[in-house]
Design an enzyme around this catalytic site. Structure first.
Site, short mmCIF file in Angstrom:
data_model
loop_
_atom_site.label_atom_id
_atom_site.label_comp_id
_atom_site.label_asym_id
_atom_site.label_seq_id
_atom_site.Cartn_x
_atom_site.Cartn_y
_atom_site.Cartn_z
N ARG A 38 9.53 3.02 12.47
CA ARG A 38 8.33 3.80 12.79
C ARG A 38 7.85 4.61 11.57
NH1 ARG A 38 8.96 6.32 18.87
NH2 ARG A 38 7.95 4.58 19.89
N LYS A 204 13.27 1.34 34.69
CA LYS A 204 12.62 1.95 35.86
C LYS A 204 11.20 1.44 36.05
CE LYS A 204 14.99 6.36 35.98
NZ LYS A 204 14.80 7.82 35.93
N GLY A 357 10.36 0.11 22.03
CA GLY A 357 11.46 0.12 21.06
C GLY A 357 12.58 -0.82 21.45
N GLY A 380 5.02 2.64 26.25
CA GLY A 380 4.09 3.09 27.29
C GLY A 380 2.65 3.07 26.81
#
Ligand code: ADP
Ligand code: MG
Length: 403
Positions: A38, A204, A357, A380
């Protein structure tokens, strides 16, 4: 269209104090940067600003300190790492806002770089406090957004600050990393080559539900794996034993199953063990044969085949979230096979985008990362963008003049 760094004349940058929102939320191993990717992807932006004589002030968050100072989440080691890779001095200021920052910025030389302390040490960051945004905008002549990974958050540094800079007469533009993301993801959003196959997984479904719904509307097929699939199994009334699942989301999952019809594809079999951990004996079972003490850790072999066939025919592939607990060797197969199938699709001309990631790490683990069309720095954020949602951190930027 949003303005990018490329649109700013060099004279505007020369000597100017530029607030650069970067995403330096990287994994640390004690004091060392464990995965610098990153940081590396924002180097073109930093280099451009430095070479044009800007005074570059970098803001970033790290982890979730919850609005207070947490010494283990300091950005100090990241300043040291950045200094090594840009081969120039990067000063670190152990303070995130207020007079110390303003005074330090005033003393900066042209072409110098300063990283200030973790923005999330301040409660106002995630609360989107306008006073905090105004404080930063007090010294920032212009703003550059390169933190794609947090562009879907309306925080003081991603949303309030660019708006405050614009109010003060400055420019708020996309850095090269964000501009690249908008270009690559925008092409998939506007005109995906068909069939468009999305694969989602991970731990999730809470937090990803809205996006799953939107992807179901856009993609031809949505493959669901990982622990996320367990919640769909629960919704179907199947036994999930000791698996990770979210019973409070069964109803929502049920609605998605009904709405998706044949476009929503769930695993048909699973790899199970007594627990999702290393060194345990695993078995492949039909999804209707999971026992009360079994934990689902990965796709089963039939599902790997099934998902692979969808990916082989795809014109566009979007993948976010591992298909199993791939950190454990015995549960890595589904994820690595999806990575390989996606790369094979890219080899024959499909557009393949990977976000998140964990999925990017899996692509590297499978040795296929260089064959992927675009690996997003956002998880996200990439999903939200591809779902057609407006990202606050991009919406806040200056509009480019219509041509
Ligand atoms: P992403 O970061 O790509 O959005 P998440 O953070 O939601 O994905 O989930 C990634 C994690 O999900 C990984 O650590 C992986 O081990 C875990 N995971 C995936 N499938 C399972 C499973 N069946 N059981 C337990 N953990 C799982
Ligand atoms: Mg994750």
């Amino acid at each position: 269209m949003k303005k990018t760094l490329q649109d700013l004349p060099p004279s505007l940058l020369s000597g100017a104090a530029v607030a650069l929102r970067a995403d330096f939320n990287v994994p640390l191993d004690r004091d060392a940067v464990a995965d610098p990717s990153r940081i590396e992807r924002t180097l073109p932006t930093v280099g451009h600003l430095v070479s044009h004589g800007a005074r570059v002030v970098i803001l970033s968050h790290l982890g979730r300190p919850g609005g207070r100072v947490r010494p283990h989440l300091t950005l100090k080691p990241i300043a040291a790492h950045l200094g090594r890779v840009i081969e120039g001095p990067v000063s670190f200021l152990p303070c995130s806002a207020g007079d110390p920052v303003r005074d330090a910025v005033a003393g900066m030389a042209r072409g110098s770089v300063m990283l200030i302390e973790n923005t999330r040490f301040l409660g106002g960051e995630t609360a989107g406090d306008p006073a905090l945004a105004d404080d930063w905008a007090g010294w920032a002549d212009h703003f550059v957004m390169d933190a794609f990974g947090t562009a879907h958050r309306s925080h003081a540094s991603t949303d309030g600050l660019p708006r405050a800079v614009k109010r003060n007469g400055g420019e708020a533009v996309a850095g090269f990393l964000v501009a690249g993301e908008i270009k690559a993801l925008g092409a998939v959003l506007r005109d995906p080559r068909r069939p468009y196959v999305a694969a989602v997984g991970g731990a999730k479904i809470s937090g990803k539900i809205d996006v799953i719904q939107a992807l179901l509307d856009r993609a031809d097929t949505l493959l669901v794996g990982g622990a996320m699939a367990n919640t769909f199994f629960g919704a179907l009334g199947l036994e999930t034993g000791a698996s990770l699942t979210e019973p409070e989301k069964w109803e929502t999952a049920r609605r998605l199953i009904d709405a998706g019809g044949s476009r929503l594809v769930l695993p048909v079999d699973c790899t199970v063990a007594a627990a999702v951990g290393p060194g345990l004996e695993t078995r492949a079972v039909d999804r209707s044969e999971v026992g009360p003490t079994d934990a689902i850790g990965d796709l089963g072999p039939v599902s790997v085949e099934l998902f692979g066939r969808y990916l082989a025919d795809a014109g566009t592939v979007v993948w976010n979230g591992p298909m199993g607990a791939f950190e454990v060797e015995a549960f890595a197969r589904g994820t690595l096979c999806v990575a390989t199938s996606a790369a094979t699709a890219a080899d024959r001309g499909a557009t393949v985008v990977i976000g998140g990631g964990d999925s990017a790490a899996a692509a590297r683990m499978a040795g296929v990362a260089t064959r992927i069309t675009h690996i997003s720095t956002g998880g996200g954020a990439a999903l939200a963008f591809l779902a057609g949602k407006q990202l606050p951190g991009i919406e806040a930027l200056s509009d480019s003049a219509p041509t």
